[in-house]
Design a protein around this motif. Structure first.
Motif, PDB file in Angstrom:
ATOM      1  N   HIS A 129       0.807  -1.227   0.000  1.00 53.96           N
ATOM      2  CA  HIS A 129       0.000   0.000   0.000  1.00 53.96           C
ATOM      3  C   HIS A 129       0.837   1.273   0.000  1.00 53.96           C
ATOM      4  CE1 HIS A 129      -2.862  -2.995   1.766  1.00 53.96           C
ATOM      5  NE2 HIS A 129      -3.699  -2.373   0.969  1.00 53.96           N
ATOM      6  N   PHE A 130       2.153   1.178   0.143  1.00 52.47           N
ATOM      7  CA  PHE A 130       2.998   2.371   0.240  1.00 52.47           C
ATOM      8  C   PHE A 130       4.080   2.366  -0.835  1.00 52.47           C
ATOM      9  CE2 PHE A 130       1.600   1.113   4.536  1.00 52.47           C
ATOM     10  CZ  PHE A 130       0.787   2.204   4.831  1.00 52.47           C
ATOM     11  N   LYS A 131       3.696   1.975  -2.023  1.00 53.37           N
ATOM     12  CA  LYS A 131       4.661   1.922  -3.125  1.00 53.37           C
ATOM     13  C   LYS A 131       5.163   3.313  -3.516  1.00 53.37           C
ATOM     14  CE  LYS A 131       2.625  -2.265  -5.195  1.00 53.37           C
ATOM     15  NZ  LYS A 131       3.776  -3.151  -4.947  1.00 53.37           N
ATOM     16  N   HIS A 132       4.367   4.343  -3.256  1.00 56.06           N
ATOM     17  CA  HIS A 132       4.723   5.693  -3.681  1.00 56.06           C
ATOM     18  C   HIS A 132       5.731   6.355  -2.746  1.00 56.06           C
ATOM     19  CE1 HIS A 132       1.611   6.118  -0.647  1.00 56.06           C
ATOM     20  NE2 HIS A 132       1.970   7.385  -0.469  1.00 56.06           N
ATOM     21  N   ILE A 133       5.978   5.789  -1.581  1.00 59.43           N
ATOM     22  CA  ILE A 133       6.872   6.406  -0.603  1.00 59.43           C
ATOM     23  C   ILE A 133       8.276   5.831  -0.771  1.00 59.43           C
ATOM     24  CG2 ILE A 133       7.361   6.694   1.860  1.00 59.43           C
ATOM     25  CD1 ILE A 133       4.414   6.749   2.385  1.00 59.43           C
ATOM     26  N   ARG A 134       9.225   6.727  -0.897  1.00 58.65           N
ATOM     27  CA  ARG A 134      10.621   6.340  -1.053  1.00 58.65           C
ATOM     28  C   ARG A 134      11.332   6.450   0.305  1.00 58.65           C
ATOM     29  NH1 ARG A 134      14.131   9.095  -5.869  1.00 58.65           N
ATOM     30  NH2 ARG A 134      16.030   7.837  -5.723  1.00 58.65           N
ATOM     31  N   HIS A 135      12.511   5.900   0.399  1.00 57.89           N
ATOM     32  CA  HIS A 135      13.326   5.948   1.615  1.00 57.89           C
ATOM     33  C   HIS A 135      12.615   5.270   2.789  1.00 57.89           C
ATOM     34  CE1 HIS A 135      15.811   8.516  -0.691  1.00 57.89           C
ATOM     35  NE2 HIS A 135      15.172   9.641  -0.472  1.00 57.89           N
ATOM     36  N   LYS A 136      12.115   4.092   2.580  1.00 56.79           N
ATOM     37  CA  LYS A 136      11.472   3.361   3.680  1.00 56.79           C
ATOM     38  C   LYS A 136      12.538   2.685   4.543  1.00 56.79           C
ATOM     39  CE  LYS A 136       8.490   1.145   1.044  1.00 56.79           C
ATOM     40  NZ  LYS A 136       8.329   1.977  -0.167  1.00 56.79           N
ATOM     41  N   ILE A 137      12.362   2.829   5.848  1.00 55.55           N
ATOM     42  CA  ILE A 137      13.244   2.132   6.788  1.00 55.55           C
ATOM     43  C   ILE A 137      12.797   0.687   6.941  1.00 55.55           C
ATOM     44  CG2 ILE A 137      14.108   2.110   9.159  1.00 55.55           C
ATOM     45  CD1 ILE A 137      13.631   5.128   9.227  1.00 55.55           C
ATOM     46  N   GLN A 138      11.514   0.494   7.133  1.00 51.41           N
ATOM     47  CA  GLN A 138      10.933  -0.842   7.221  1.00 51.41           C
ATOM     48  C   GLN A 138       9.512  -0.789   6.667  1.00 51.41           C
ATOM     49  OE1 GLN A 138      11.860  -3.995   8.188  1.00 51.41           O
ATOM     50  NE2 GLN A 138      13.964  -3.267   8.353  1.00 51.41           N
ATOM     51  N   ASP A 139       9.156  -1.826   5.937  1.00 50.75           N
ATOM     52  CA  ASP A 139       7.783  -2.025   5.468  1.00 50.75           C
ATOM     53  C   ASP A 139       7.439  -3.466   5.802  1.00 50.75           C
ATOM     54  OD1 ASP A 139       5.344  -2.331   4.017  1.00 50.75           O
ATOM     55  OD2 ASP A 139       5.935  -0.637   2.763  1.00 50.75           O
ATOM     56  N   VAL A 140       6.522  -3.671   6.725  1.00 51.33           N
ATOM     57  CA  VAL A 140       6.324  -4.991   7.298  1.00 51.33           C
ATOM     58  C   VAL A 140       4.836  -5.293   7.432  1.00 51.33           C
ATOM     59  CG1 VAL A 140       6.485  -4.025   9.627  1.00 51.33           C
ATOM     60  CG2 VAL A 140       6.910  -6.460   9.286  1.00 51.33           C
ATOM     61  N   LEU A 141       4.496  -6.558   7.225  1.00 47.54           N
ATOM     62  CA  LEU A 141       3.148  -7.062   7.505  1.00 47.54           C
ATOM     63  C   LEU A 141       3.133  -7.622   8.927  1.00 47.54           C
ATOM     64  CD1 LEU A 141       2.150  -8.967   4.227  1.00 47.54           C
ATOM     65  CD2 LEU A 141       1.295  -6.762   5.015  1.00 47.54           C
ATOM     66  N   ILE A 142       2.129  -7.241   9.694  1.00 47.92           N
ATOM     67  CA  ILE A 142       1.967  -7.732  11.061  1.00 47.92           C
ATOM     68  C   ILE A 142       0.609  -8.425  11.129  1.00 47.92           C
ATOM     69  CG2 ILE A 142       1.825  -7.113  13.489  1.00 47.92           C
ATOM     70  CD1 ILE A 142       3.572  -4.702  12.874  1.00 47.92           C
ATOM     71  N   VAL A 143       0.631  -9.725  11.340  1.00 47.54           N
ATOM     72  CA  VAL A 143      -0.589 -10.539  11.343  1.00 47.54           C
ATOM     73  C   VAL A 143      -0.725 -11.171  12.720  1.00 47.54           C
ATOM     74  CG1 VAL A 143      -1.830 -12.454  10.269  1.00 47.54           C
ATOM     75  CG2 VAL A 143      -0.333 -10.983   8.888  1.00 47.54           C
ATOM     76  N   SER A 144      -1.917 -11.087  13.284  1.00 43.87           N
ATOM     77  CA  SER A 144      -2.195 -11.626  14.614  1.00 43.87           C
ATOM     78  C   SER A 144      -3.550 -12.304  14.609  1.00 43.87           C
ATOM     79  CB  SER A 144      -2.149 -10.496  15.654  1.00 43.87           C
ATOM     80  OG  SER A 144      -2.691 -10.912  16.885  1.00 43.87           O
TER      81      SER A 144
END
Length: 374
Positions: A64-79
């Motif tokens: 969902h955040f393909k347009h944002i550059r310089h990502k430190i972390q992009d993570v899925l959190i499932v619970s």
């Protein structure tokens, strides 16, 4: 080299279930021999960039955040739906969230009140320009080993619409070495997962999955990634902590600004006060007119504040006729002609009245009071 993990049957929810390498995000092991459920997976953090090769998943490592550059972390959190193993065994739909930490520039409004310094974020700028994937791999070969070096090649640069003192646009950023050191700190917890041997067992967090062999494990009294905890709030606290570290670094460049003290201002909408103010003025006019009108009646004041009306209208009719000769009560004349006394044995006595005159009684014919009594 085969992986040291046995084959097993798992039931639950998978990521990329139709691919060759699906990932179990929430579920449990199934013992086919005994037809019983085994260990349950209640939580998993799944980064969208591979931990070793830094290969991006889903295009550029985001959903969902393909347009944002310089990502430190992009993570899925499932619970699991309520953070428990029972919800997993009931095959309830888990809660999945995509969270990201990115480099940005914030415009803040600072204030100083009662010895405390406060900041309010009024604007946030991300780098949304297109660019190449920042991770690059360089294979190497020596006499003793072969491998691949992974480098983060891009310096962080974010342009804003704010102007500096010399009239140029203000640019903010940091080096790729700083960015790499910061991102490497998250490899211990992304990826990670929490399991329970059964519904009553303590949940165990397993992390540092990049290590050879079994990952590290620890029993947590509180797991912020488990539902119904506020995962977004925890990510925001991580971002705040990282911001404070960067702002407090010895190599920082300070930006001058102004901090103002707070002042309270009250805005009055006079249109809403029209009716109560008009009612107050009319009430004051009515009060003044009443005072002026009644001030001309010289006898009414004594008559209203006197106990005489009660005494007079309690007298016998023969005695009342003495006070009805004049249509108005004259306090300067009539109040001096009548004397009313309360005697211990004979009761009320009125001057000028015969003792044989009867005073009014309740309808009891047998009881007669002496004349002149009230």
């Amino acid at each position: 080299m085969a992986l040291p993990y046995p084959n097993a049957t798992a039931c639950g929810y998978f990521l990329n279930a139709t691919s060759d390498n699906p990932t179990l995000m929430s579920g449990y092991l199934w013992d086919e021999a005994n037809s019983t459920a085994g260990e349950a997976l209640t939580m998993r953090t799944f980064p969208l960039t591979r931990i070793i090769t830094k290969e991006p998943l889903y295009g550029n490592g985001s959903i969902h955040f393909k347009h944002i550059r310089h990502k430190i972390q992009d993570v899925l959190i499932v619970s699991s739906s309520d953070g428990s193993a029972e919800a997993v065994y009931r095959n309830e739909t888990p809660v999945a969230q995509e969270c990201h930490l990115s480099w940005c520039v914030k415009t803040m409004s600072s204030s100083y009140t009662w010895g405390g310094y406060n900041e309010e974020v009024v604007d946030t700028v991300f780098n949304t320009t297109a660019g190449p994937f920042p991770w690059e791999a360089y294979p190497y070969q020596t006499e003793v080993e072969n491998g691949t070096d992974i480098f983060y090649m891009e310096n962080i640069t974010i342009k804003t619409e704010e102007f500096t003192g010399d009239g140029k646009l203000a640019n903010f950023g940091t080096s790729n070495a700083t960015a790499l050191a910061l991102m490497q700190g998250f490899t211990d917890i992304f990826p990670a997962y929490t399991t329970q041997a059964n519904g009553s067992a303590s949940p165990i967090l397993r992390y540092k999955t990049w290590k050879t062999g079994s990952p590290w494990h620890q029993t947590l009294f509180f797991n912020p990634w488990l539902a119904p905890n506020n995962v977004t709030r925890h990510i925001e606290r991580l971002a705040t902590a990282l911001t404070n570290v960067i702002r407090s670094a010895p190599t920082r460049e300070d930006v001058e600004g102004h901090a103002f003290s707070k002042a309270n201002f009250i805005s009055v909408r006079w249109a809403w006060l029209t009716f109560p103010l008009l009612l107050l003025v009319l009430s004051f006019v009515f009060l003044v007119s009443t005072i002026i009108k009644t001030s001309k009646d010289t006898g009414a004041g004594i008559w209203k504040t006197s106990a005489m009306p009660t005494l007079i209208y309690s007298l016998p009719k023969e005695a009342q006729t003495q006070f009805t000769k004049s249509p108005t009560w004259n306090s300067s004349k009539d109040t001096k002609k009548v004397r009313i006394r309360l005697l211990p044995k004979t009761g009320w006595r009125v001057s000028g009245q015969s003792i044989l005159s009867r005073s009014p009684q309740l309808p009891q014919p047998a009881v007669q009071a002496p004349r002149g009594w009230i």
